[in-house]
Enzyme design. Sequence first.
Site, PDB file in Angstrom:
ATOM      1  N   GLY A 238       0.766  -1.240   0.000  1.00  0.00           N
ATOM      2  CA  GLY A 238       0.000   0.000   0.000  1.00  0.00           C
ATOM      3  C   GLY A 238       0.794   1.285   0.000  1.00  0.00           C
ATOM      4  N   GLU A 287       4.244  -6.325   1.807  1.00  0.00           N
ATOM      5  CA  GLU A 287       3.816  -6.738   0.467  1.00  0.00           C
ATOM      6  C   GLU A 287       3.678  -5.561  -0.496  1.00  0.00           C
ATOM      7  OE1 GLU A 287       0.014  -8.363   1.465  1.00  0.00           O
ATOM      8  OE2 GLU A 287       0.826  -9.898   2.786  1.00  0.00           O
ATOM      9  N   PRO A 288       4.746  -4.841  -0.752  1.00  0.00           N
ATOM     10  CA  PRO A 288       4.623  -3.680  -1.643  1.00  0.00           C
ATOM     11  C   PRO A 288       4.598  -4.087  -3.112  1.00  0.00           C
ATOM     12  CG  PRO A 288       6.903  -3.956  -0.999  1.00  0.00           C
ATOM     13  CD  PRO A 288       6.142  -5.080  -0.334  1.00  0.00           C
ATOM     14  N   GLY A 289       3.755  -3.432  -3.884  1.00  0.00           N
ATOM     15  CA  GLY A 289       3.747  -3.639  -5.326  1.00  0.00           C
ATOM     16  C   GLY A 289       4.090  -2.326  -6.003  1.00  0.00           C
ATOM     17  N   ARG A 326      -5.489   3.174 -16.276  1.00  0.00           N
ATOM     18  CA  ARG A 326      -5.581   3.850 -14.973  1.00  0.00           C
ATOM     19  C   ARG A 326      -6.308   5.199 -15.011  1.00  0.00           C
ATOM     20  NH1 ARG A 326      -2.022   5.301 -12.135  1.00  0.00           N
ATOM     21  NH2 ARG A 326      -2.837   4.599 -10.160  1.00  0.00           N
ATOM     22  N   TYR A 330      -9.310   4.730 -12.561  1.00  0.00           N
ATOM     23  CA  TYR A 330      -9.070   5.286 -11.220  1.00  0.00           C
ATOM     24  C   TYR A 330      -9.008   6.821 -11.227  1.00  0.00           C
ATOM     25  CZ  TYR A 330      -7.053   0.610 -10.206  1.00  0.00           C
ATOM     26  OH  TYR A 330      -6.812  -0.729 -10.044  1.00  0.00           O
ATOM     27  N   CYS A 356     -12.820   4.311 -29.590  1.00  0.00           N
ATOM     28  CA  CYS A 356     -14.102   5.003 -29.640  1.00  0.00           C
ATOM     29  C   CYS A 356     -14.815   4.913 -28.286  1.00  0.00           C
ATOM     30  CB  CYS A 356     -14.952   4.364 -30.738  1.00  0.00           C
ATOM     31  SG  CYS A 356     -16.511   5.168 -30.943  1.00  0.00           S
ATOM     32  N   GLU A 357     -14.262   5.592 -27.311  1.00  0.00           N
ATOM     33  CA  GLU A 357     -14.839   5.648 -25.963  1.00  0.00           C
ATOM     34  C   GLU A 357     -14.472   7.018 -25.414  1.00  0.00           C
ATOM     35  OE1 GLU A 357     -16.251   3.281 -23.847  1.00  0.00           O
ATOM     36  OE2 GLU A 357     -15.983   1.472 -25.065  1.00  0.00           O
ATOM     37  N   TYR A 385       0.399  -1.643 -12.114  1.00  0.00           N
ATOM     38  CA  TYR A 385      -1.022  -1.642 -12.474  1.00  0.00           C
ATOM     39  C   TYR A 385      -1.229  -0.988 -13.837  1.00  0.00           C
ATOM     40  CZ  TYR A 385      -1.073  -2.843  -7.601  1.00  0.00           C
ATOM     41  OH  TYR A 385      -0.803  -3.465  -6.400  1.00  0.00           O
TER      42      TYR A 385
HETATM   43  C1  LIG Z   1      -2.595  -5.455  -4.069  1.00  0.00           C
HETATM   44  C2  LIG Z   1      -2.075  -6.013  -2.809  1.00  0.00           C
HETATM   45  C3  LIG Z   1      -0.832  -5.607  -2.326  1.00  0.00           C
HETATM   46  C4  LIG Z   1       0.016  -4.553  -2.999  1.00  0.00           C
HETATM   47  O1  LIG Z   1      -0.520  -3.275  -2.944  1.00  0.00           O
HETATM   48  P1  LIG Z   1       0.385  -2.032  -3.389  1.00  0.00           P
HETATM   49  O2  LIG Z   1      -0.496  -0.868  -3.167  1.00  0.00           O
HETATM   50  O3  LIG Z   1       0.732  -2.220  -4.812  1.00  0.00           O
HETATM   51  O4  LIG Z   1       1.578  -2.011  -2.508  1.00  0.00           O
HETATM   52  C5  LIG Z   1      -0.369  -6.217  -1.183  1.00  0.00           C
HETATM   53  N1  LIG Z   1      -1.074  -7.154  -0.516  1.00  0.00           N
HETATM   54  C6  LIG Z   1      -2.290  -7.559  -0.972  1.00  0.00           C
HETATM   55  C7  LIG Z   1      -3.029  -8.600  -0.218  1.00  0.00           C
HETATM   56  C8  LIG Z   1      -2.827  -7.005  -2.114  1.00  0.00           C
HETATM   57  O5  LIG Z   1      -4.029  -7.402  -2.544  1.00  0.00           O
END
Ligand SMILES: *Cc1c(COP(=O)(O)O)cnc(C)c1O
Length: 432
Positions: A238, A287-289, A326, A330, A356-357, A385
Amino acid sequence: MHDFHYKNGELHCEGVPLSKIAAKHGTPAYVYSHTTIRSHFQKLDQALAALDHTICYAVKANSNLAVLRTIAKLGGGFDVVSKGEIERVVAAGGDHNRCLFAGVGKTEREIEFALHLGIHAFNAESEPELERINAAAKRLKKTAPISVRVNPNVDAKTHAKITTGTYENKFGIAFEQVKKVYAKAAKMSHLQIKGVQMHIGSQLTTAEPFEGAVKKLIPLVKDLKKRYGIKFFSIGGGLGIVYEPALESGNLTWWKKKEAASILTPQSYAERIVPMLEPLGLEILIEPGRFIAGNAGVLITRVEYVKRTGKKNFTIVDAAMNDLIRPAFYDAHHDIVALTKKGDTRINTDVVGPICEAGDYFCKDRPLQKVKEGDYLALLSAGAYSFVMASNYNSRPKPTEIMVKEKQFSIVRGRESAAELWSQEKVPSWLK
Ligand SMILES: *Cc1c(COP(=O)(O)O)cnc(C)c1O
Protein backbone atom coordinates in the site's frame (compact mmCIF):
# COMPACT_ATOMS: atom_id res chain seq x y z
CA MET A 1 13.31 8.39 -6.94
CA HIS A 2 13.72 6.90 -10.35
CA ASP A 3 16.17 6.67 -13.20
CA PHE A 4 14.28 8.61 -15.90
CA HIS A 5 15.89 11.97 -16.60
CA TYR A 6 16.72 14.40 -19.39
CA LYS A 7 20.22 14.50 -20.80
CA ASN A 8 20.94 16.94 -23.64
CA GLY A 9 17.21 17.46 -24.05
CA GLU A 10 16.52 13.74 -24.51
CA LEU A 11 14.55 11.74 -21.95
CA HIS A 12 16.68 8.81 -20.86
CA CYS A 13 15.96 5.65 -18.94
CA GLU A 14 19.25 5.10 -17.13
CA GLY A 15 21.86 5.33 -19.90
CA VAL A 16 19.52 4.87 -22.86
CA PRO A 17 17.62 7.63 -24.73
CA LEU A 18 13.99 6.55 -24.95
CA SER A 19 13.80 7.82 -28.54
CA LYS A 20 16.36 5.16 -29.45
CA ILE A 21 14.05 2.48 -28.01
CA ALA A 22 11.05 3.97 -29.82
CA ALA A 23 12.95 3.96 -33.12
CA LYS A 24 14.14 0.39 -32.67
CA HIS A 25 11.09 -1.32 -31.18
CA GLY A 26 8.17 0.95 -32.07
CA THR A 27 5.37 2.26 -29.93
CA PRO A 28 3.38 1.95 -27.78
CA ALA A 29 5.99 0.37 -25.53
CA TYR A 30 6.46 0.02 -21.81
CA VAL A 31 10.01 0.68 -20.63
CA TYR A 32 11.18 -0.40 -17.18
CA SER A 33 14.31 0.62 -15.30
CA HIS A 34 15.99 -2.35 -13.67
CA THR A 35 18.04 -0.04 -11.43
CA THR A 36 14.93 1.77 -10.15
CA ILE A 37 13.22 -1.49 -9.21
CA ARG A 38 16.33 -2.64 -7.40
CA SER A 39 16.89 0.62 -5.56
CA HIS A 40 13.25 0.81 -4.38
CA PHE A 41 13.52 -2.72 -3.05
CA GLN A 42 16.79 -1.97 -1.31
CA LYS A 43 15.57 1.30 0.22
CA LEU A 44 12.65 -0.45 1.83
CA ASP A 45 14.85 -3.33 2.89
CA GLN A 46 17.26 -0.94 4.61
CA ALA A 47 14.47 1.04 6.29
CA LEU A 48 13.19 -2.21 7.84
CA ALA A 49 16.65 -3.51 8.75
CA ALA A 50 15.87 -3.51 12.49
CA LEU A 51 13.18 -6.15 11.91
CA ASP A 52 13.41 -9.79 10.96
CA HIS A 53 11.56 -9.14 7.71
CA THR A 54 10.86 -10.28 4.16
CA ILE A 55 9.68 -8.10 1.31
CA CYS A 56 7.02 -10.10 -0.51
CA TYR A 57 6.58 -8.20 -3.77
CA ALA A 58 2.93 -7.99 -4.87
CA VAL A 59 3.11 -9.74 -8.23
CA LYS A 60 -0.12 -8.24 -9.51
CA ALA A 61 1.47 -4.78 -9.78
CA ASN A 62 3.80 -5.87 -12.59
CA SER A 63 4.20 -9.56 -13.24
CA ASN A 64 6.65 -9.54 -16.13
CA LEU A 65 9.11 -12.41 -15.71
CA ALA A 66 12.09 -10.05 -15.87
CA VAL A 67 10.62 -7.99 -13.01
CA LEU A 68 9.96 -11.13 -10.95
CA ARG A 69 13.46 -12.38 -11.70
CA THR A 70 14.86 -9.05 -10.45
CA ILE A 71 12.94 -9.45 -7.17
CA ALA A 72 13.97 -13.09 -6.77
CA LYS A 73 17.62 -12.17 -7.21
CA LEU A 74 17.27 -9.50 -4.51
CA GLY A 75 16.04 -12.16 -2.10
CA GLY A 76 12.40 -11.12 -2.11
CA GLY A 77 9.35 -13.26 -1.56
CA PHE A 78 6.06 -12.84 -3.42
CA ASP A 79 2.49 -11.90 -2.62
CA VAL A 80 0.30 -13.71 -5.15
CA VAL A 81 -3.43 -13.73 -5.82
CA SER A 82 -3.89 -16.56 -8.32
CA LYS A 83 -2.53 -19.86 -9.56
CA GLY A 84 -1.26 -18.04 -12.62
CA GLU A 85 0.83 -15.71 -10.48
CA ILE A 86 2.40 -18.65 -8.62
CA GLU A 87 3.24 -20.23 -11.97
CA ARG A 88 4.79 -16.95 -13.11
CA VAL A 89 6.96 -16.78 -10.00
CA VAL A 90 8.19 -20.31 -10.67
CA ALA A 91 8.73 -19.55 -14.38
CA ALA A 92 10.85 -16.56 -13.36
CA GLY A 93 13.02 -18.74 -11.11
CA GLY A 94 11.40 -17.56 -7.87
CA ASP A 95 10.72 -19.83 -4.90
CA HIS A 96 7.13 -21.04 -4.49
CA ASN A 97 7.85 -21.60 -0.81
CA ARG A 98 8.20 -17.83 -0.46
CA CYS A 99 4.75 -17.12 -1.91
CA LEU A 100 1.93 -15.76 0.21
CA PHE A 101 -1.37 -16.62 -1.43
CA ALA A 102 -4.00 -13.88 -0.91
CA GLY A 103 -7.41 -13.27 -2.44
CA VAL A 104 -11.07 -13.70 -1.49
CA GLY A 105 -11.96 -16.18 -4.21
CA LYS A 106 -9.39 -18.97 -4.25
CA THR A 107 -10.84 -21.89 -6.19
CA GLU A 108 -10.48 -25.54 -5.20
CA ARG A 109 -8.14 -26.04 -8.13
CA GLU A 110 -5.95 -23.14 -7.05
CA ILE A 111 -5.79 -24.38 -3.46
CA GLU A 112 -4.85 -27.91 -4.54
CA PHE A 113 -2.22 -26.56 -6.90
CA ALA A 114 -0.63 -24.48 -4.11
CA LEU A 115 -0.75 -27.41 -1.68
CA HIS A 116 0.94 -29.74 -4.17
CA LEU A 117 3.67 -27.25 -4.93
CA GLY A 118 4.20 -25.89 -1.41
CA ILE A 119 3.80 -22.20 -0.47
CA HIS A 120 4.67 -20.05 2.54
CA ALA A 121 1.04 -19.60 3.56
CA PHE A 122 -2.51 -19.09 2.40
CA ASN A 123 -3.85 -15.74 3.56
CA ALA A 124 -7.41 -16.84 4.20
CA GLU A 125 -10.11 -14.23 3.86
CA SER A 126 -13.21 -16.07 5.15
CA GLU A 127 -14.36 -19.06 7.23
CA PRO A 128 -15.67 -21.00 4.22
CA GLU A 129 -12.24 -20.58 2.65
CA LEU A 130 -10.54 -22.05 5.74
CA GLU A 131 -12.93 -25.01 5.54
CA ARG A 132 -12.17 -25.45 1.86
CA ILE A 133 -8.41 -25.32 2.43
CA ASN A 134 -8.71 -27.81 5.28
CA ALA A 135 -10.77 -30.22 3.19
CA ALA A 136 -8.34 -29.97 0.27
CA ALA A 137 -5.36 -30.60 2.54
CA LYS A 138 -7.11 -33.61 4.02
CA ARG A 139 -7.79 -35.03 0.56
CA LEU A 140 -4.17 -34.56 -0.44
CA LYS A 141 -2.83 -35.75 2.94
CA LYS A 142 -1.05 -32.46 3.49
CA THR A 143 -0.98 -29.78 6.16
CA ALA A 144 -1.89 -26.33 4.90
CA PRO A 145 0.02 -23.34 6.31
CA ILE A 146 -2.43 -20.51 6.90
CA SER A 147 -2.77 -17.00 8.16
CA VAL A 148 -5.96 -15.01 8.38
CA ARG A 149 -6.42 -11.62 6.81
CA VAL A 150 -7.76 -9.23 9.39
CA ASN A 151 -9.84 -6.28 8.29
CA PRO A 152 -8.89 -3.64 10.87
CA ASN A 153 -11.64 -1.25 9.72
CA VAL A 154 -9.20 1.59 9.18
CA ASP A 155 -9.87 4.04 6.37
CA ALA A 156 -6.77 4.28 4.20
CA LYS A 157 -8.04 7.60 2.80
CA THR A 158 -7.22 6.61 -0.74
CA HIS A 159 -9.29 6.19 -3.94
CA ALA A 160 -12.52 4.21 -3.38
CA LYS A 161 -11.47 1.52 -5.88
CA ILE A 162 -8.28 0.78 -3.93
CA THR A 163 -9.51 1.02 -0.33
CA THR A 164 -9.61 -2.46 1.18
CA GLY A 165 -9.44 -2.15 4.96
CA THR A 166 -12.91 -1.01 6.01
CA TYR A 167 -16.08 -3.03 6.57
CA GLU A 168 -17.44 -1.67 3.30
CA ASN A 169 -14.94 -3.96 1.51
CA LYS A 170 -15.04 -7.64 0.64
CA PHE A 171 -11.57 -8.23 2.09
CA GLY A 172 -10.52 -10.07 5.21
CA ILE A 173 -12.32 -10.96 8.43
CA ALA A 174 -13.74 -8.26 10.67
CA PHE A 175 -11.45 -7.39 13.56
CA GLU A 176 -14.07 -8.31 16.16
CA GLN A 177 -14.53 -11.82 14.72
CA VAL A 178 -10.91 -12.77 14.17
CA LYS A 179 -10.25 -14.50 17.48
CA LYS A 180 -13.26 -16.73 16.98
CA VAL A 181 -12.10 -17.61 13.48
CA TYR A 182 -8.60 -18.53 14.70
CA ALA A 183 -10.15 -20.71 17.39
CA LYS A 184 -12.11 -22.54 14.70
CA ALA A 185 -9.06 -22.85 12.46
CA ALA A 186 -7.09 -24.33 15.36
CA LYS A 187 -9.64 -27.13 15.54
CA MET A 188 -9.38 -27.98 11.86
CA SER A 189 -7.26 -31.09 11.46
CA HIS A 190 -5.18 -30.18 8.43
CA LEU A 191 -4.36 -26.53 9.01
CA GLN A 192 -1.22 -25.14 10.53
CA ILE A 193 -1.60 -21.59 11.87
CA LYS A 194 1.47 -19.71 10.74
CA GLY A 195 0.65 -16.02 10.91
CA VAL A 196 -1.69 -13.11 10.62
CA GLN A 197 -2.08 -10.61 7.80
CA MET A 198 -3.59 -7.22 6.99
CA HIS A 199 -3.65 -4.97 3.91
CA ILE A 200 -5.65 -1.76 4.18
CA GLY A 201 -5.40 -0.35 0.69
CA SER A 202 -3.19 0.97 -2.04
CA GLN A 203 -1.54 4.29 -2.87
CA LEU A 204 -1.45 5.51 0.75
CA THR A 205 0.44 8.76 0.96
CA THR A 206 0.71 9.18 4.72
CA ALA A 207 1.91 6.83 7.44
CA GLU A 208 -1.03 7.43 9.78
CA PRO A 209 -3.41 4.75 8.47
CA PHE A 210 -0.60 2.14 8.61
CA GLU A 211 0.30 3.24 12.09
CA GLY A 212 -3.33 3.16 13.21
CA ALA A 213 -3.93 -0.31 11.78
CA VAL A 214 -0.72 -1.80 13.21
CA LYS A 215 -1.46 -0.27 16.61
CA LYS A 216 -4.95 -1.71 16.54
CA LEU A 217 -3.67 -5.18 15.66
CA ILE A 218 -0.74 -5.42 18.12
CA PRO A 219 -2.73 -6.83 21.08
CA LEU A 220 -4.36 -9.36 18.77
CA VAL A 221 -1.01 -10.36 17.27
CA LYS A 222 0.48 -10.87 20.74
CA ASP A 223 -2.50 -12.98 21.73
CA LEU A 224 -2.20 -15.12 18.57
CA LYS A 225 1.49 -15.62 19.22
CA LYS A 226 0.77 -16.80 22.76
CA ARG A 227 -2.12 -19.08 21.82
CA TYR A 228 -1.01 -20.53 18.49
CA GLY A 229 2.68 -19.75 18.21
CA ILE A 230 2.31 -17.73 15.02
CA LYS A 231 5.56 -17.00 13.24
CA PHE A 232 4.78 -13.99 11.07
CA PHE A 233 2.78 -10.80 10.88
CA SER A 234 2.24 -9.51 7.36
CA ILE A 235 1.47 -5.82 7.32
CA GLY A 236 0.42 -5.76 3.67
CA GLY A 237 1.46 -3.33 0.97
CA GLY A 238 0.00 0.00 0.00
CA LEU A 239 2.90 2.45 0.12
CA GLY A 240 2.01 5.22 -2.27
CA ILE A 241 4.17 6.94 -4.85
CA VAL A 242 4.22 10.45 -6.30
CA TYR A 243 2.20 10.57 -9.53
CA GLU A 244 1.41 14.22 -9.66
CA PRO A 245 4.36 16.50 -9.26
CA ALA A 246 2.76 19.11 -11.59
CA LEU A 247 5.52 18.78 -14.10
CA GLU A 248 4.36 21.69 -16.23
CA SER A 249 7.89 22.94 -16.63
CA GLY A 250 8.92 19.57 -18.05
CA ASN A 251 11.80 19.74 -15.65
CA LEU A 252 12.50 16.47 -13.92
CA THR A 253 14.87 18.06 -11.45
CA TRP A 254 11.92 19.83 -9.98
CA TRP A 255 10.09 16.50 -9.94
CA LYS A 256 12.80 15.06 -7.76
CA LYS A 257 12.68 18.03 -5.38
CA LYS A 258 8.93 17.61 -5.01
CA GLU A 259 9.37 13.94 -4.36
CA ALA A 260 12.05 14.52 -1.76
CA ALA A 261 9.56 16.64 0.13
CA SER A 262 6.80 14.05 -0.23
CA ILE A 263 5.10 12.71 2.81
CA LEU A 264 5.64 9.00 2.67
CA THR A 265 9.14 7.60 2.31
CA PRO A 266 10.46 4.22 3.44
CA GLN A 267 12.12 6.08 6.34
CA SER A 268 9.03 7.97 7.50
CA TYR A 269 7.00 4.78 7.18
CA ALA A 270 9.55 2.72 9.09
CA GLU A 271 9.96 5.34 11.83
CA ARG A 272 6.28 5.02 12.67
CA ILE A 273 5.86 1.28 12.56
CA VAL A 274 9.20 -0.38 13.33
CA PRO A 275 9.15 0.59 17.04
CA MET A 276 5.75 -1.08 17.41
CA LEU A 277 6.71 -4.20 15.47
CA GLU A 278 10.18 -4.88 16.82
CA PRO A 279 9.12 -6.05 20.31
CA LEU A 280 6.75 -8.64 18.83
CA GLY A 281 9.65 -10.94 18.01
CA LEU A 282 7.93 -12.15 14.84
CA GLU A 283 8.97 -12.25 11.22
CA ILE A 284 7.42 -9.18 9.59
CA LEU A 285 6.29 -9.53 6.01
CA ILE A 286 5.57 -6.52 3.83
CA GLU A 287 3.82 -6.74 0.47
CA PRO A 288 4.62 -3.68 -1.64
CA GLY A 289 3.75 -3.64 -5.33
CA ARG A 290 3.33 -0.08 -6.51
CA PHE A 291 6.18 1.25 -4.37
CA ILE A 292 8.64 -1.11 -6.06
CA ALA A 293 7.46 -0.88 -9.66
CA GLY A 294 5.27 2.22 -10.07
CA ASN A 295 7.88 4.83 -10.81
CA ALA A 296 10.16 2.29 -12.49
CA GLY A 297 8.19 2.29 -15.75
CA VAL A 298 6.95 4.59 -18.50
CA LEU A 299 4.71 4.08 -21.49
CA ILE A 300 6.12 5.64 -24.63
CA THR A 301 3.77 6.59 -27.43
CA ARG A 302 3.86 8.34 -30.81
CA VAL A 303 1.84 11.41 -31.69
CA GLU A 304 -0.36 10.46 -34.63
CA TYR A 305 -2.39 13.63 -35.07
CA VAL A 306 -2.72 17.04 -33.58
CA LYS A 307 -6.35 18.05 -33.90
CA ARG A 308 -7.65 21.50 -33.08
CA THR A 309 -11.37 22.03 -32.83
CA GLY A 310 -12.81 25.46 -32.20
CA LYS A 311 -12.63 25.02 -28.46
CA LYS A 312 -9.95 22.46 -27.73
CA ASN A 313 -6.71 20.82 -28.71
CA PHE A 314 -6.42 17.07 -28.96
CA THR A 315 -3.15 15.22 -29.18
CA ILE A 316 -4.04 11.81 -30.58
CA VAL A 317 -1.45 9.17 -29.76
CA ASP A 318 -0.91 5.51 -30.63
CA ALA A 319 -1.41 4.30 -27.04
CA ALA A 320 -4.93 3.93 -25.71
CA MET A 321 -6.99 2.98 -22.68
CA ASN A 322 -6.53 -0.69 -23.54
CA ASP A 323 -2.77 -0.23 -22.96
CA LEU A 324 -3.08 1.93 -19.82
CA ILE A 325 -6.48 2.02 -18.19
CA ARG A 326 -5.58 3.85 -14.97
CA PRO A 327 -6.84 7.31 -16.02
CA ALA A 328 -10.19 5.85 -17.10
CA PHE A 329 -10.50 3.40 -14.19
CA TYR A 330 -9.07 5.29 -11.22
CA ASP A 331 -9.13 8.89 -12.47
CA ALA A 332 -5.38 8.49 -12.22
CA HIS A 333 -2.89 11.18 -13.12
CA HIS A 334 0.15 10.24 -15.20
CA ASP A 335 2.62 12.95 -15.99
CA ILE A 336 3.17 13.28 -19.73
CA VAL A 337 6.41 14.62 -21.17
CA ALA A 338 7.99 14.79 -24.60
CA LEU A 339 10.90 12.43 -25.27
CA THR A 340 12.71 15.31 -26.94
CA LYS A 341 12.54 18.72 -25.30
CA LYS A 342 11.88 21.49 -27.79
CA GLY A 343 11.47 25.04 -26.60
CA ASP A 344 9.24 26.31 -23.85
CA THR A 345 5.98 26.81 -25.72
CA ARG A 346 3.17 25.02 -23.96
CA ILE A 347 -0.38 24.55 -25.05
CA ASN A 348 -3.33 23.11 -23.23
CA THR A 349 -4.31 19.81 -24.74
CA ASP A 350 -6.14 16.57 -24.13
CA VAL A 351 -3.97 13.56 -24.86
CA VAL A 352 -6.24 10.83 -26.20
CA GLY A 353 -6.05 7.39 -27.77
CA PRO A 354 -7.76 6.16 -30.94
CA ILE A 355 -10.47 4.09 -29.19
CA CYS A 356 -14.10 5.00 -29.64
CA GLU A 357 -14.84 5.65 -25.96
CA ALA A 358 -15.12 8.97 -24.19
CA GLY A 359 -12.99 7.41 -21.43
CA ASP A 360 -10.06 6.92 -23.78
CA TYR A 361 -7.94 9.82 -22.62
CA PHE A 362 -4.71 10.23 -20.66
CA CYS A 363 -5.19 13.86 -19.62
CA LYS A 364 -7.50 16.78 -20.20
CA ASP A 365 -6.57 20.38 -20.88
CA ARG A 366 -3.08 19.94 -19.60
CA PRO A 367 -0.33 22.38 -20.54
CA LEU A 368 2.17 20.30 -22.49
CA GLN A 369 5.09 21.08 -24.72
CA LYS A 370 3.85 21.75 -28.22
CA VAL A 371 4.24 18.57 -30.27
CA LYS A 372 3.55 17.54 -33.84
CA GLU A 373 2.85 14.32 -35.69
CA GLY A 374 5.72 11.86 -35.33
CA ASP A 375 6.95 13.23 -32.01
CA TYR A 376 7.04 10.91 -29.03
CA LEU A 377 5.60 11.28 -25.53
CA ALA A 378 6.17 9.34 -22.33
CA LEU A 379 3.50 8.66 -19.72
CA LEU A 380 5.41 8.49 -16.47
CA SER A 381 4.85 6.31 -13.39
CA ALA A 382 3.46 3.49 -15.53
CA GLY A 383 5.38 0.62 -13.96
CA ALA A 384 2.59 -0.71 -11.72
CA TYR A 385 -1.02 -1.64 -12.47
CA SER A 386 -0.40 -0.62 -16.05
CA PHE A 387 0.70 -3.34 -18.49
CA VAL A 388 -0.91 -5.95 -16.23
CA MET A 389 -4.29 -4.33 -16.81
CA ALA A 390 -3.87 -4.04 -20.58
CA SER A 391 -6.52 -5.64 -22.77
CA ASN A 392 -7.02 -6.31 -26.45
CA TYR A 393 -10.06 -4.06 -26.78
CA ASN A 394 -10.47 -2.92 -30.39
CA SER A 395 -8.27 -5.89 -31.39
CA ARG A 396 -5.23 -3.94 -30.38
CA PRO A 397 -2.22 -6.18 -29.73
CA LYS A 398 -0.70 -5.50 -26.31
CA PRO A 399 2.37 -3.27 -26.29
CA THR A 400 5.86 -4.62 -26.05
CA GLU A 401 7.76 -4.38 -22.74
CA ILE A 402 11.42 -3.45 -22.53
CA MET A 403 13.81 -3.47 -19.61
CA VAL A 404 16.80 -1.17 -19.37
CA LYS A 405 19.85 -1.74 -17.24
CA GLU A 406 22.44 1.01 -17.54
CA LYS A 407 23.28 1.18 -21.26
CA GLN A 408 21.67 -2.12 -22.26
CA PHE A 409 18.04 -2.74 -23.10
CA SER A 410 16.13 -5.85 -24.05
CA ILE A 411 12.63 -6.81 -25.00
CA VAL A 412 11.13 -8.59 -22.00
CA ARG A 413 7.81 -9.18 -23.76
CA GLY A 414 7.39 -9.06 -27.49
CA ARG A 415 4.66 -7.08 -29.14
CA GLU A 416 1.64 -9.27 -29.77
CA SER A 417 0.76 -10.11 -33.33
CA ALA A 418 -2.74 -9.88 -34.70
CA ALA A 419 -2.86 -13.67 -35.24
CA GLU A 420 -2.19 -14.25 -31.53
CA LEU A 421 -5.32 -12.30 -30.72
CA TRP A 422 -7.60 -14.94 -32.20
CA SER A 423 -5.38 -17.98 -31.80
CA GLN A 424 -7.84 -19.47 -29.28
CA GLU A 425 -10.90 -18.68 -31.36
CA LYS A 426 -12.67 -21.16 -33.61
CA VAL A 427 -15.44 -20.99 -36.13
CA PRO A 428 -17.68 -24.03 -35.44
CA SER A 429 -18.10 -26.55 -38.25
CA TRP A 430 -21.83 -25.77 -38.51
CA LEU A 431 -20.96 -22.22 -39.49
CA LYS A 432 -18.57 -23.17 -42.21
C1 LIG B 1 -2.60 -5.45 -4.07
C2 LIG B 1 -2.08 -6.01 -2.81
C3 LIG B 1 -0.83 -5.61 -2.33
C4 LIG B 1 0.02 -4.55 -3.00
O1 LIG B 1 -0.52 -3.27 -2.94
P1 LIG B 1 0.39 -2.03 -3.39
O2 LIG B 1 -0.50 -0.87 -3.17
O3 LIG B 1 0.73 -2.22 -4.81
O4 LIG B 1 1.58 -2.01 -2.51
C5 LIG B 1 -0.37 -6.22 -1.18
N1 LIG B 1 -1.07 -7.15 -0.52
C6 LIG B 1 -2.29 -7.56 -0.97
C7 LIG B 1 -3.03 -8.60 -0.22
C8 LIG B 1 -2.83 -7.01 -2.11
O5 LIG B 1 -4.03 -7.40 -2.54
